[in-house]
Design a protein around this motif. Structure first.
Motif, short mmCIF file in Angstrom:
data_model
loop_
_atom_site.label_atom_id
_atom_site.label_comp_id
_atom_site.label_asym_id
_atom_site.label_seq_id
_atom_site.Cartn_x
_atom_site.Cartn_y
_atom_site.Cartn_z
N GLY A 71 5.96 13.17 -1.82
CA GLY A 71 6.05 13.13 -0.70
C GLY A 71 4.39 12.97 0.34
O GLY A 71 3.90 13.41 0.77
N VAL A 72 3.46 12.14 -0.48
CA VAL A 72 2.23 11.71 -0.58
C VAL A 72 2.43 10.34 0.26
O VAL A 72 3.51 9.54 -0.27
N GLN A 73 3.05 9.86 1.08
CA GLN A 73 2.92 8.46 2.73
C GLN A 73 1.32 7.43 1.46
O GLN A 73 0.30 8.09 1.44
N VAL A 74 1.66 6.37 1.45
CA VAL A 74 1.19 4.91 1.02
C VAL A 74 1.32 3.92 1.65
O VAL A 74 2.59 3.72 1.87
N LEU A 75 1.04 3.14 2.44
CA LEU A 75 1.13 1.91 2.85
C LEU A 75 1.25 0.87 1.66
O LEU A 75 0.72 0.43 1.08
N SER A 76 2.60 0.28 1.97
CA SER A 76 2.95 -0.98 1.40
C SER A 76 3.60 -1.59 2.01
O SER A 76 4.32 -1.54 2.62
N SER A 77 4.21 -3.02 1.53
CA SER A 77 4.94 -4.07 2.01
C SER A 77 6.05 -4.67 0.83
O SER A 77 6.97 -4.28 0.93
N CYS A 78 5.50 -5.65 0.22
CA CYS A 78 6.60 -6.16 -0.42
C CYS A 78 6.51 -5.77 -1.79
O CYS A 78 7.75 -6.00 -2.06
N ARG A 79 6.31 -4.99 -2.26
CA ARG A 79 6.69 -3.97 -3.24
C ARG A 79 6.64 -4.67 -4.38
O ARG A 79 7.25 -4.74 -6.41
N GLU A 80 5.56 -5.99 -4.93
CA GLU A 80 5.87 -6.61 -5.95
C GLU A 80 4.35 -7.41 -6.71
O GLU A 80 3.89 -7.96 -7.18
N GLY A 81 3.13 -6.58 -5.58
CA GLY A 81 1.71 -7.14 -6.11
C GLY A 81 1.85 -8.31 -5.35
O GLY A 81 0.62 -9.16 -6.23
N THR A 82 1.82 -8.57 -4.64
CA THR A 82 1.57 -9.70 -4.05
C THR A 82 0.74 -9.78 -2.66
O THR A 82 0.04 -10.07 -1.97
N CYS A 83 1.18 -8.75 -2.07
CA CYS A 83 0.51 -8.70 -0.61
C CYS A 83 -0.59 -7.82 -0.31
O CYS A 83 -1.86 -8.46 0.63
N GLY A 84 -1.30 -6.82 -1.71
CA GLY A 84 -1.86 -5.98 -1.32
C GLY A 84 -2.51 -4.97 -0.51
O GLY A 84 -3.15 -3.80 -0.74
N THR A 85 -0.85 -4.39 -0.01
CA THR A 85 -0.95 -3.56 1.12
C THR A 85 -1.05 -2.43 0.06
O THR A 85 -2.11 -1.02 0.78
N CYS A 86 -0.67 -1.93 -0.70
CA CYS A 86 -1.01 -0.72 -1.52
C CYS A 86 -2.44 -0.53 -2.00
O CYS A 86 -2.35 0.88 -3.37
N GLU A 87 -2.88 -1.19 -2.33
CA GLU A 87 -4.51 -1.24 -2.80
C GLU A 87 -5.11 -0.44 -2.81
O GLU A 87 -5.08 0.53 -1.99
N THR A 88 -5.39 0.42 -3.64
CA THR A 88 -6.17 2.11 -4.14
C THR A 88 -6.65 2.12 -4.50
O THR A 88 -7.93 1.05 -6.28
N PRO A 89 -7.79 2.40 -4.46
CA PRO A 89 -9.08 3.01 -4.84
C PRO A 89 -8.43 3.36 -6.72
O PRO A 89 -8.00 4.81 -6.32
N VAL A 90 -9.40 3.40 -7.07
CA VAL A 90 -9.67 4.38 -8.72
C VAL A 90 -10.63 4.65 -8.81
O VAL A 90 -11.69 4.24 -8.60
#
Length: 100
Positions: A42-61
């Motif tokens: 239930g946590v919304q995260v911005l994402s686009s390609c879902r292939e590791g190529t666009c960077g939309t879901c880049e998240t701080p660790v």
């Protein structure tokens, strides 16, 4: 979305991902992306390609060691380990803490 295989040839194992901002902890089963598991919780995260190529879901660790499976981050960014693309990457440690 499933996570791609470990480029080092290791087997996927379940990992725990603590979401620091939402106060949740999510178990990510083998073969499942962190992004998919977080969305199912239930946590919304911005994402686009879902292939590791666009960077939309880049998240701080915040804690733990990511296992990078993307094709976007530079070697320097991967070595720093302070960000990851959660649509395809997993963890080298049994637990990650992400800024989500």
């Amino acid at each position: 979305m499933t996570a791609p295989p470990d480029p080092a040839g290791g087997a996927d194992t379940a990992i725990e991902v603590e979401l620091a901002l939402s106060g949740r902890t999510v178990t990510v089963p083998p073969g499942t992306s962190i992004l998919s598991a977080v969305e199912e919780a239930g946590v919304q995260v911005l994402s686009s390609c879902r292939e590791g190529t666009c960077g939309t879901c880049e998240t701080p660790v915040l804690d733990g060691v990511p296992e990078h499976r993307d094709s976007l981050l530079t070697e320097r960014e991967r070595a720093a380990g302070d960000t990851m693309l959660i649509c395809v990457s997993r963890a080298r440690t049994p637990r990650l803490v992400l800024e989500l």
